[in-house]
Design an enzyme around this catalytic site. Sequence first.
Site, PDB file in Angstrom:
ATOM      1  N   TYR A  26       0.834  -1.217   0.000  1.00 12.63           N
ATOM      2  CA  TYR A  26       0.000   0.000   0.000  1.00 12.63           C
ATOM      3  C   TYR A  26       0.858   1.253   0.000  1.00 12.63           C
ATOM      4  CZ  TYR A  26      -4.412  -2.373   0.095  1.00 12.63           C
ATOM      5  OH  TYR A  26      -5.493  -3.119  -0.300  1.00 12.63           O
ATOM      6  N   ARG A  42       1.865   1.973  -3.410  1.00 11.26           N
ATOM      7  CA  ARG A  42       0.776   2.590  -4.181  1.00 11.26           C
ATOM      8  C   ARG A  42       0.569   4.049  -3.748  1.00 11.26           C
ATOM      9  NH1 ARG A  42      -4.037  -1.438  -3.576  1.00 11.26           N
ATOM     10  NH2 ARG A  42      -5.123   0.067  -4.894  1.00 11.26           N
ATOM     11  N   GLN A  60     -14.704   3.309  -7.582  1.00 10.26           N
ATOM     12  CA  GLN A  60     -14.177   2.095  -6.963  1.00 10.26           C
ATOM     13  C   GLN A  60     -12.730   2.333  -6.550  1.00 10.26           C
ATOM     14  OE1 GLN A  60     -15.461  -1.615  -9.403  1.00 10.26           O
ATOM     15  NE2 GLN A  60     -15.445   0.098 -10.834  1.00 10.26           N
ATOM     16  N   ASN A  61     -12.166   3.426  -6.991  1.00 18.41           N
ATOM     17  CA  ASN A  61     -10.753   3.699  -6.757  1.00 18.41           C
ATOM     18  C   ASN A  61     -10.517   4.214  -5.335  1.00 18.41           C
ATOM     19  OD1 ASN A  61     -10.556   3.053  -9.434  1.00 18.41           O
ATOM     20  ND2 ASN A  61     -10.471   5.193 -10.145  1.00 18.41           N
ATOM     21  N   VAL A  62      -9.331   3.942  -4.842  1.00 17.72           N
ATOM     22  CA  VAL A  62      -8.976   4.339  -3.464  1.00 17.72           C
ATOM     23  C   VAL A  62      -7.889   5.407  -3.492  1.00 17.72           C
ATOM     24  CG1 VAL A  62      -9.629   2.080  -2.524  1.00 17.72           C
ATOM     25  CG2 VAL A  62      -7.274   2.445  -3.304  1.00 17.72           C
ATOM     26  N   HIS A  64     -14.859   1.746  -2.135  1.00 21.44           N
ATOM     27  CA  HIS A  64     -13.848   0.808  -1.603  1.00 21.44           C
ATOM     28  C   HIS A  64     -12.881   1.471  -0.639  1.00 21.44           C
ATOM     29  CE1 HIS A  64     -14.613  -1.799  -5.416  1.00 21.44           C
ATOM     30  NE2 HIS A  64     -15.494  -2.039  -4.475  1.00 21.44           N
TER      31      HIS A  64
HETATM   32  C1  BV8 Z   1     -17.882  -8.647  -0.744  1.00 16.08           C
HETATM   33  C2  BV8 Z   1      -9.858  -1.835  -2.640  1.00 16.08           C
HETATM   34  C3  BV8 Z   1     -19.119  -9.925   0.835  1.00 16.08           C
HETATM   35  C4  BV8 Z   1      -8.607  -2.435  -2.178  1.00 16.08           C
HETATM   36  C5  BV8 Z   1     -10.954  -3.452  -4.110  1.00 16.08           C
HETATM   37  C6  BV8 Z   1     -17.358 -14.648  -7.635  1.00 16.08           C
HETATM   38  C7  BV8 Z   1     -18.308 -13.999  -8.426  1.00 16.08           C
HETATM   39  C8  BV8 Z   1     -18.764 -12.717  -8.109  1.00 16.08           C
HETATM   40  C9  BV8 Z   1     -18.278 -12.057  -6.976  1.00 16.08           C
HETATM   41  C10 BV8 Z   1     -17.342 -12.710  -6.200  1.00 16.08           C
HETATM   42  C11 BV8 Z   1     -16.870 -13.992  -6.511  1.00 16.08           C
HETATM   43  N1  BV8 Z   1     -15.961 -14.337  -5.574  1.00 16.08           N
HETATM   44  C12 BV8 Z   1     -15.842 -13.328  -4.692  1.00 16.08           C
HETATM   45  C13 BV8 Z   1     -16.695 -12.350  -5.046  1.00 16.08           C
HETATM   46  C14 BV8 Z   1     -16.921 -11.098  -4.341  1.00 16.08           C
HETATM   47  C15 BV8 Z   1     -15.768 -10.149  -4.647  1.00 16.08           C
HETATM   48  C16 BV8 Z   1     -15.602  -9.931  -6.134  1.00 16.08           C
HETATM   49  O1  BV8 Z   1     -16.386  -9.229  -6.755  1.00 16.08           O
HETATM   50  N2  BV8 Z   1     -14.561 -10.558  -6.702  1.00 16.08           N
HETATM   51  C17 BV8 Z   1     -14.320 -10.417  -8.129  1.00 16.08           C
HETATM   52  C18 BV8 Z   1     -12.801 -10.354  -8.372  1.00 16.08           C
HETATM   53  C19 BV8 Z   1     -14.958 -11.607  -8.849  1.00 16.08           C
HETATM   54  N3  BV8 Z   1     -16.158  -8.898  -4.029  1.00 16.08           N
HETATM   55  C20 BV8 Z   1     -15.808  -8.663  -2.762  1.00 16.08           C
HETATM   56  O2  BV8 Z   1     -15.116  -9.407  -2.085  1.00 16.08           O
HETATM   57  C21 BV8 Z   1     -16.392  -7.393  -2.157  1.00 16.08           C
HETATM   58  N4  BV8 Z   1     -16.939  -7.715  -0.861  1.00 16.08           N
HETATM   59  O3  BV8 Z   1     -18.402  -9.220  -1.652  1.00 16.08           O
HETATM   60  O4  BV8 Z   1     -18.169  -8.882   0.593  1.00 16.08           O
HETATM   61  C22 BV8 Z   1     -19.739  -9.583   2.101  1.00 16.08           C
HETATM   62  C23 BV8 Z   1     -20.999  -8.973   2.110  1.00 16.08           C
HETATM   63  C24 BV8 Z   1     -21.584  -8.691   3.325  1.00 16.08           C
HETATM   64  C25 BV8 Z   1     -20.931  -8.992   4.522  1.00 16.08           C
HETATM   65  C26 BV8 Z   1     -19.658  -9.588   4.497  1.00 16.08           C
HETATM   66  C27 BV8 Z   1     -19.049  -9.887   3.289  1.00 16.08           C
HETATM   67  C28 BV8 Z   1     -15.306  -6.350  -1.950  1.00 16.08           C
HETATM   68  C29 BV8 Z   1     -14.719  -5.967  -3.281  1.00 16.08           C
HETATM   69  C30 BV8 Z   1     -13.786  -4.783  -3.067  1.00 16.08           C
HETATM   70  C31 BV8 Z   1     -12.350  -5.250  -3.173  1.00 16.08           C
HETATM   71  N5  BV8 Z   1     -11.455  -4.079  -3.077  1.00 16.08           N
HETATM   72  N6  BV8 Z   1     -10.191  -2.364  -3.963  1.00 16.08           N
HETATM   73  C32 BV8 Z   1      -7.445  -1.951  -3.005  1.00 16.08           C
HETATM   74  O5  BV8 Z   1      -7.643  -1.179  -3.966  1.00 16.08           O
HETATM   75  O6  BV8 Z   1      -6.334  -2.351  -2.663  1.00 16.08           O
HETATM   76  S1  BV8 Z   1     -11.352  -3.990  -5.658  1.00 16.08           S
HETATM   77  C33 BV8 Z   1     -10.328  -3.385  -6.879  1.00 16.08           C
HETATM   78  O7  BV8 Z   1     -10.950  -3.815  -8.107  1.00 16.08           O
HETATM   79  C34 BV8 Z   1     -10.244  -1.866  -7.005  1.00 16.08           C
HETATM   80  O8  BV8 Z   1     -11.096  -1.158  -6.139  1.00 16.08           O
HETATM   81  C35 BV8 Z   1     -10.700  -1.660  -8.437  1.00 16.08           C
HETATM   82  O9  BV8 Z   1     -11.245  -0.422  -8.644  1.00 16.08           O
HETATM   83  C36 BV8 Z   1     -11.719  -2.712  -8.507  1.00 16.08           C
HETATM   84  C37 BV8 Z   1     -12.401  -3.011  -9.788  1.00 16.08           C
HETATM   85  O10 BV8 Z   1     -11.476  -3.048 -10.796  1.00 16.08           O
HETATM   86  P1  BV8 Z   1     -11.590  -1.897 -11.905  1.00 16.08           P
HETATM   87  O11 BV8 Z   1     -11.662  -0.575 -11.221  1.00 16.08           O
HETATM   88  O12 BV8 Z   1     -12.678  -2.229 -12.861  1.00 16.08           O
HETATM   89  O13 BV8 Z   1     -10.172  -2.000 -12.553  1.00 16.08           O
HETATM   90  P2  BV8 Z   1      -9.682  -3.088 -13.587  1.00 16.08           P
HETATM   91  O14 BV8 Z   1      -8.203  -3.060 -13.595  1.00 16.08           O
HETATM   92  O15 BV8 Z   1     -10.399  -4.382 -13.338  1.00 16.08           O
HETATM   93  O16 BV8 Z   1     -10.221  -2.535 -14.993  1.00 16.08           O
HETATM   94  C38 BV8 Z   1      -9.646  -1.335 -15.525  1.00 16.08           C
HETATM   95  C39 BV8 Z   1     -10.482  -0.980 -16.721  1.00 16.08           C
HETATM   96  O17 BV8 Z   1     -10.008   0.262 -17.220  1.00 16.08           O
HETATM   97  C40 BV8 Z   1     -10.361  -1.999 -17.841  1.00 16.08           C
HETATM   98  O18 BV8 Z   1     -11.642  -2.231 -18.398  1.00 16.08           O
HETATM   99  C41 BV8 Z   1      -9.463  -1.281 -18.863  1.00 16.08           C
HETATM  100  O19 BV8 Z   1      -9.807  -1.620 -20.198  1.00 16.08           O
HETATM  101  C42 BV8 Z   1      -9.821   0.165 -18.612  1.00 16.08           C
HETATM  102  N7  BV8 Z   1      -8.779   1.134 -18.948  1.00 16.08           N
HETATM  103  C43 BV8 Z   1      -7.437   0.985 -18.831  1.00 16.08           C
HETATM  104  N8  BV8 Z   1      -6.821   2.147 -19.212  1.00 16.08           N
HETATM  105  C44 BV8 Z   1      -7.812   3.026 -19.553  1.00 16.08           C
HETATM  106  C45 BV8 Z   1      -9.061   2.395 -19.385  1.00 16.08           C
HETATM  107  N9  BV8 Z   1     -10.233   3.005 -19.638  1.00 16.08           N
HETATM  108  C46 BV8 Z   1     -10.174   4.294 -20.079  1.00 16.08           C
HETATM  109  N10 BV8 Z   1      -9.016   4.969 -20.255  1.00 16.08           N
HETATM  110  C47 BV8 Z   1      -7.825   4.374 -20.006  1.00 16.08           C
HETATM  111  N11 BV8 Z   1      -6.675   5.063 -20.194  1.00 16.08           N
END
Ligand code: BV8
Length: 246
Positions: A62, A65, A96-98, A114
């Site tokens: 962290y 970052r 979603q960004n931190v 987040h």
């Molecule tokens: C919860 C903080 C339960 C920390 C983050 C299976 C299926 C579905 C869901 C789940 C599963 N297994 C587990 C889960 C749940 C899980 C989840 O969704 N997992 C995913 C991976 C499948 N979710 C959780 O665990 C959440 N909590 O469910 O709790 C619960 C409920 C009640 C009570 C108790 C428990 C918590 C999720 C939060 C995790 N923390 N961040 C940190 O940052 O260190 S998530 C992390 O991913 C970031 O926050 C990030 O923002 C987020 C999402 O990613 P994106 O922002 O979309 O970024 P990514 O890189 O993926 O994509 C970038 C995009 O930008 C791309 O499309 C790219 O093409 C585009 N791009 C790139 N450059 C550019 C651009 N676009 C425009 N211009 C550019 N220049």
Amino acid sequence: MDVADLVAAARHCIVFTGAGISAESGVPTFRGAGGLWERYRPEELATPEAFARDPELVWRWYRWRQELVYRAGPNPGHRAVAELEAIGVVKAVITQNVDGLHQRAGSRNVVELHGSLWRARCVECGAVYRLDKPVEEAPPRCPRCGGLLRPDVVWFGEPLPRDAWERAVELASRSDVVLVVGTSGVVYPAAYIPRIAKDHGAVLVEVNVEESAITPIADFFLRGRSGEVLPRLVEEVKKGLGTRRS
Ligand code: BV8
Ligand code: ZN
């Protein structure tokens, strides 16, 4: 009706952002090439278990970052979003960004789903501290009780902050236009937000360099980097507003 007219005429436009809007600030995304997760798997670091096992390793990641973001600063994409709020078009940003870059670009109404790199929370006494620069020691200790501090972010497996989630759902439910910028749309429950807006009749405009999990439900897809697409959109919206005002 093109996107600029749609945004200029919106009754309640919001912006939903992911790591992609910060990519041009030099902050690596999570899943793209050179992404944060490439060197580490999310399960290794962004989880309560990883922190319990090795708080020093998690804090080093962290702090790395924090230093990236501290040096980077907001890019034209963040500033375009702030300008749309300043001219009264955008009502709020849900991110979603931190990294806090929306606030540093001047956005005022920001919902952080987040949490934030720039807050730390004591695991013992619950005290929350604002950080205005990267932490010195990893892991940092609570000045009040000496307990371990953790980043005030939402890890995988943790619930989102209730007030942030409720604000986001309320904003999504009343919006008629949502700009979905730089997200792969795979992390839940955040990825429900554009869907909730759509279910309430909103038009979704996606800005991304490639298709995402949101694209199938997007009404418009503006392919390109947000740092280029959004400033262009702002100029066209201001022109549109200008003609409307005259
Ligand atoms: C919860 C903080 C339960 C920390 C983050 C299976 C299926 C579905 C869901 C789940 C599963 N297994 C587990 C889960 C749940 C899980 C989840 O969704 N997992 C995913 C991976 C499948 N979710 C959780 O665990 C959440 N909590 O469910 O709790 C619960 C409920 C009640 C009570 C108790 C428990 C918590 C999720 C939060 C995790 N923390 N961040 C940190 O940052 O260190 S998530 C992390 O991913 C970031 O926050 C990030 O923002 C987020 C999402 O990613 P994106 O922002 O979309 O970024 P990514 O890189 O993926 O994509 C970038 C995009 O930008 C791309 O499309 C790219 O093409 C585009 N791009 C790139 N450059 C550019 C651009 N676009 C425009 N211009 C550019 N220049
Ligand atoms: Zn404490």
